[in-house]
Design an enzyme around this catalytic site. Structure first.
Site, PDB file in Angstrom:
ATOM      1  N   SER A 142      -2.113  -5.011  -4.327  1.00  0.00           N
ATOM      2  CA  SER A 142      -3.142  -5.774  -3.611  1.00  0.00           C
ATOM      3  C   SER A 142      -4.481  -5.115  -3.873  1.00  0.00           C
ATOM      4  O   SER A 142      -4.560  -3.893  -4.090  1.00  0.00           O
ATOM      5  CB  SER A 142      -2.852  -5.761  -2.112  1.00  0.00           C
ATOM      6  OG  SER A 142      -3.950  -6.280  -1.373  1.00  0.00           O
ATOM      7  N   TYR A 155      -0.910  -0.811   5.279  1.00  0.00           N
ATOM      8  CA  TYR A 155      -0.606  -1.671   4.129  1.00  0.00           C
ATOM      9  C   TYR A 155      -1.411  -1.231   2.910  1.00  0.00           C
ATOM     10  O   TYR A 155      -0.879  -1.128   1.798  1.00  0.00           O
ATOM     11  CB  TYR A 155      -0.945  -3.112   4.506  1.00  0.00           C
ATOM     12  CG  TYR A 155      -0.752  -4.145   3.423  1.00  0.00           C
ATOM     13  CD1 TYR A 155       0.501  -4.696   3.169  1.00  0.00           C
ATOM     14  CD2 TYR A 155      -1.843  -4.607   2.687  1.00  0.00           C
ATOM     15  CE1 TYR A 155       0.665  -5.670   2.191  1.00  0.00           C
ATOM     16  CE2 TYR A 155      -1.681  -5.583   1.712  1.00  0.00           C
ATOM     17  CZ  TYR A 155      -0.426  -6.108   1.469  1.00  0.00           C
ATOM     18  OH  TYR A 155      -0.268  -7.077   0.502  1.00  0.00           O
TER      19      TYR A 155
END
Length: 255
Positions: A142, A155
């Site tokens: 990501s 995350y």
């Protein structure tokens, strides 16, 4: 894409937004597919649509956070297809909260899915790729792992760790003809991103800020991602390893 037809790929998180798009692209390219997801009903329904599309698909429901389950599933895939050529670590999960509003139990869940799960898949799949003379690994990280993202502290840490891990594994197994690359989607209109809006005013603010920050002035769509995955999996990328590519509409920072 060259060199994809009849290859065997395993894709985790297959029943989700980006995972579905990747699987559809692979089926269209003639890849024999192991579609993996923890959500068995959704996975079975999706696998049936892929088979109706002409795909040679094995659906395997298992939890990527449990190494024994991963090992058993990979063994089943090799038994079924006789080989593995491509691994796409796509499964992921998060919830948007400021770090001080989170607790260790949530950290453990995020780490288990987003970091330990891909490690489990590498451990189980890499020996088969090496035994088969090489293969391709594409890890879906990501942009949060490259530049950080407000509300996604743990995350982001996991995705940053996955990027560093991928670069290291790319170095370690290049001589075994294994190529490892990373695709980093920016904000993408999936159920995961939409779930942030459901977290209340804080999540809505993040959602709005992300849209405004993207130079192309729209969120990414799941269909924006598979072309890069197919490229890295193809023979056109045989001399590319250890690379990290952002697919983000020009977004350079989060939050």
């Amino acid at each position: 894409m060259r060199g994809l037809k009849e290859r065997v790929a395993i894709v985790t998180g297959a029943a989700g937004g980006i995972g579905r798009a990747i699987c559809e692209r692979f089926v269209d390219e003639g890849v024999r597919l192991v579609a993996a997801d923890v959500n068995e009903p959704a996975l079975i329904e999706f696998a049936e649509t892929l088979q109706a599309r002409g795909g040679d698909v094995l659906a395997l429901a298992f939890d990527i956070t449990r190494f024994a389950d991963v090992s058993a599933a990979v063994a089943r895939a090799v038994e079924h297809f006789g080989q593995l050529d491509i691994l796409v670590n796509n499964a992921g999960w998060d919830i948007a909260k400021p770090f001080l509003d989170t607790e260790p139990d949530l950290w453990e869940k995020i780490i288990a899915i987003n970091l330990r799960g891909p490690l489990n898949l590498h451990k189980a799949v890499l020996p088969h790729l090496i035994a088969n003379g090489g293969g391709k690994v594409i890890n879906i990280a990501s942009d949060a792992g490259r530049v950080g993202s407000s509300g996604e502290s743990v995350y982001s840490a996991c995705k940053g760790g996955l990027i560093a891990f991928s670069k290291t594994v790319a170095r370690e197994y290049a001589r075994d003809n294994v190529r490892v690359n990373v695709v980093c989607p920016g904000p993408t209109d999936t159920a995961l991103l939409r779930s942030f809006v459901g977290e209340g005013e804080y999540g809505q603010k993040i959602y709005d800020k992300l849209q405004k920050a993207i130079p192309l002035k729209r969120l990414g769509q799941p269909a924006d991602i598979p072309g890069m995955i197919a490229f890295f999996a193809s023979s056109d990328a045989d001399f590319i390893t250890g690379q990290v590519i952002s697919v983000s509409g020009g977004l350079t920072m989060h939050g």
